[in-house]
Design a protein around this motif. Structure first.
Motif, PDB file in Angstrom:
ATOM      1  N   GLU A 147      36.872  39.996  29.961  1.00  0.00           N
ATOM      2  CA  GLU A 147      37.904  40.230  30.772  1.00  0.00           C
ATOM      3  C   GLU A 147      38.517  39.253  31.743  1.00  0.00           C
ATOM      4  OE1 GLU A 147      40.414  42.513  33.844  1.00  0.00           O
ATOM      5  OE2 GLU A 147      38.551  41.586  34.122  1.00  0.00           O
ATOM      6  N   GLU A 148      37.501  38.650  32.481  1.00  0.00           N
ATOM      7  CA  GLU A 148      37.880  37.904  33.683  1.00  0.00           C
ATOM      8  C   GLU A 148      38.468  36.513  33.440  1.00  0.00           C
ATOM      9  OE1 GLU A 148      38.262  39.112  36.438  1.00  0.00           O
ATOM     10  OE2 GLU A 148      36.784  40.662  36.580  1.00  0.00           O
ATOM     11  N   HIS A 164      34.285  46.205  31.056  1.00  0.00           N
ATOM     12  CA  HIS A 164      33.943  44.967  30.887  1.00  0.00           C
ATOM     13  C   HIS A 164      32.616  44.663  31.519  1.00  0.00           C
ATOM     14  CE1 HIS A 164      35.416  43.038  34.707  1.00  0.00           C
ATOM     15  NE2 HIS A 164      36.331  44.082  34.620  1.00  0.00           N
ATOM     16  N   ASP A 188      38.750  50.400  35.605  1.00  0.00           N
ATOM     17  CA  ASP A 188      38.900  49.003  36.096  1.00  0.00           C
ATOM     18  C   ASP A 188      39.976  48.793  36.891  1.00  0.00           C
ATOM     19  OD1 ASP A 188      37.949  46.411  36.509  1.00  0.00           O
ATOM     20  OD2 ASP A 188      38.972  45.550  34.749  1.00  0.00           O
ATOM     21  N   ASP A 194      33.216  46.130  39.948  1.00  0.00           N
ATOM     22  CA  ASP A 194      34.070  45.342  38.839  1.00  0.00           C
ATOM     23  C   ASP A 194      33.235  44.502  37.807  1.00  0.00           C
ATOM     24  OD1 ASP A 194      36.277  44.303  37.543  1.00  0.00           O
ATOM     25  OD2 ASP A 194      36.665  42.710  39.017  1.00  0.00           O
ATOM     26  N   ASP A 195      32.804  45.242  36.809  1.00  0.00           N
ATOM     27  CA  ASP A 195      33.214  46.614  36.273  1.00  0.00           C
ATOM     28  C   ASP A 195      31.728  47.405  35.983  1.00  0.00           C
ATOM     29  OD1 ASP A 195      35.116  48.468  35.706  1.00  0.00           O
ATOM     30  OD2 ASP A 195      35.043  47.865  33.582  1.00  0.00           O
TER      31      ASP A 195
END
Ligand SMILES: [Zn+2]
Length: 476
Positions: free
Chosen positions: A172-173, A105, A196, A138-139
């Motif tokens: 993603e977050e 991501h 990840d 990340d990431d």
């Protein structure tokens, strides 16, 4: 089909020993400066979710990071595709359409510049062998490492029977809309990994259940009484602070209990409990201010009677505020004990809601947990709601996917540790047959989402070597 020359395939049986990984490693070492330069450029896009725009569903900054990453992929020889700004695809064609997926991501969590001490979060720098910046670990760092690792395989003409597909997620977050969009258009790859998580390999992720219990009682509007109580800031964070407000003239007994202070505000008596915050999946790393406050108040006498009875009962149920023993939830499958942390409590004049973050064993069943919660709610006369429920993930270490990934990591690192089980969920849950594989060390305190997040130069290179092997082993 690709136009690559597959003659090398004749007589090749996919044995890793036939691929000269020493030469591949040497190539990755020589590409390191370019890899680092690409990573620094990628970090400089502040790809925090923003206002949606045309072909930028998560905001222009995320869009720009995606465009940059797709450009890197094209330069490295991938066939790249933008899927409406939700995800980017970078494919390395093998001789079949069966896919090995690498799920990465490009979005990041926000960063407060004033908390960063080495360099600003989106003006990355390299200091003492560490690449600092939001997303370094990340990431974005692992993503760049994996892209280079795969590209070098193609460079060397290593035959791959499966197509390698990078899925560069943009959300993603904050909601995983990217993956949902991807699945509305494509089938998931047959198997794969997400860089990840942690090394050596995450082969189990506990189930996640956030549940809330609500109670009601008759209000009392006169006399000294509890007016309100607030504890916690989010369902998945062990609260560092809790506060109860009593009307004027309330008298409480105070014997200097640790972590508790009494003060006056606007004529009201305020009781504050201070603890130590921790991630909700790791309650043993924190000190829960909510339960400190509940314990203190349970030993007092005050009105309304309903609130007092409720807090006294809560003190019993939450005597264990880490493993859910008092709530009747404690469970251990031998791999991953259940944790349960009461993280939010709100009380007003005539009722309360308690929210707990429960992580249940990788081999546990959500139905069993829900049955226990329903029984608890019925016995106490409370109302239950379950705003979040994610099933656990578990893959035995001897499955092919786990074996190949672990072998790739061990070959480069020499680290013999066994795969780990985590309490928090990763991107791997998005697709069947995926595991989180790197890039943080199992014993690291957790640098993701923190100020001064970094990825070490040595780890960037190590990851590229590990991921080259992993992709080869899965796609050969
Ligand atoms: Zn991540």
């Amino acid at each position: 089909m690709s136009d690559r020359d597959w003659t090398g395939l004749l007589g090749f049986d996919g044995d890793p020993a036939q691929v000269d990984f020493d030469r591949i490693d040497a190539a990755l070492e020589s590409y390191y400066p370019q890899m680092e330069r690409d990573l620094l450029a990628l970090i400089s896009y502040p790809s925090v979710q923003g206002e949606p725009d045309w072909r930028a569903p998560f905001g222009q900054d995320v869009r720009d990071a995606l465009d940059f990453a797709l450009g890197v992929a094209v330069t490295l020889g991938f066939r790249a595709e933008d899927v409406d700004g939700y995800v980017g695809l970078a494919d390395l064609e093998g001789y079949s359409d069966e896919q090995v997926g690498v799920l990465c991501h490009l979005d990041v969590v926000p960063a407060r510049a004033e908390d960063w001490t080495v360099c600003p979060p989106f003006e990355p720098c390299v200091k003492e062998g560490r690449i600092y910046g939001r997303g370094a670990l990340d990431d974005k760092g692992p993503t760049i490492a994996a892209l280079y690792g795969a590209a070098v395989l193609a460079d060397f003409g290593v035959p791959l029977s499966k197509t390698v597909r990078f899925i560069l997620g943009c959300n993603e977050e904050s909601g995983m809309e990217c993956v949902k969009y991807y699945l509305s258009k494509f089938d998931p790859p047959a198997l794969g990994f997400t860089p990840d998580g942690r090394f050596p390999l995450v082969n189990g992720e506990k189930g996640i259940c956030h549940f809330a219990l609500s109670a009601r009682w008759p209000a009392e509007d006169n006399g000294p009484r509890l007016l309100s109580l607030r504890a916690g800031s989010a369902a998945n964070i062990v609260p560092a602070r809790a506060e109860a407000v009593f009307s004027p003239d309330t008298e409480l007994r105070f014997h200097g209990e640790e972590g508790i202070t009494l003060s006056q505000r606007d004529g009201c008596l305020v009781v504050t409990a201070e603890g130590k915050a921790a991630h909700g999946s790791l309650p043993e790393q924190g000190r829960n201010a909510l339960t400190e406050l509940v314990r203190f108040l349970a030993g007092q006498s005050f009105a309304p009677e309903g609130a007092h009875a409720y807090l006294s009962r809560l003190a019993q149920l939450l005597a264990d505020d880490k493993y859910g023993a008092g709530l009747g939830l404690a469970e251990d499958d031998g791999l991953s004990p259940l944790t349960c942390s009461p993280n939010l409590l709100e009380i007003d004049g005539d009722g309360a809601t308690l929210t707990c973050d429960c992580r249940f064993p990788v081999r546990g069943k959500s139905d069993d947990l829900l049955a226990k919660l329903n029984a608890l709610a019925a016995a106490e006369g409370w109302e239950l709601s379950v705003p979040t429920l994610h099933q656990p993930l578990y893959m035995a270490p001897d499955t092919e996917l786990a074996r190949e990934l672990l072998a790739a990591y061990r070959e480069v690192s020499g680290d013999p540790h066994e795969p780990i089980v985590m309490g928090c969920g990763t991107y791997a849950k998005a697709f069947p047959n995926f595991l989180a594989f790197g890039a943080e060390a199992a014993e690291s305190p957790g640098l993701a989402h923190q100020a001064d997040e970094y990825f070490s130069s040595a780890d960037l290179l190590l990851c590229a070597k590990v991921y080259a092997r992993a992709i080869y082993r899965l796609a050969k």
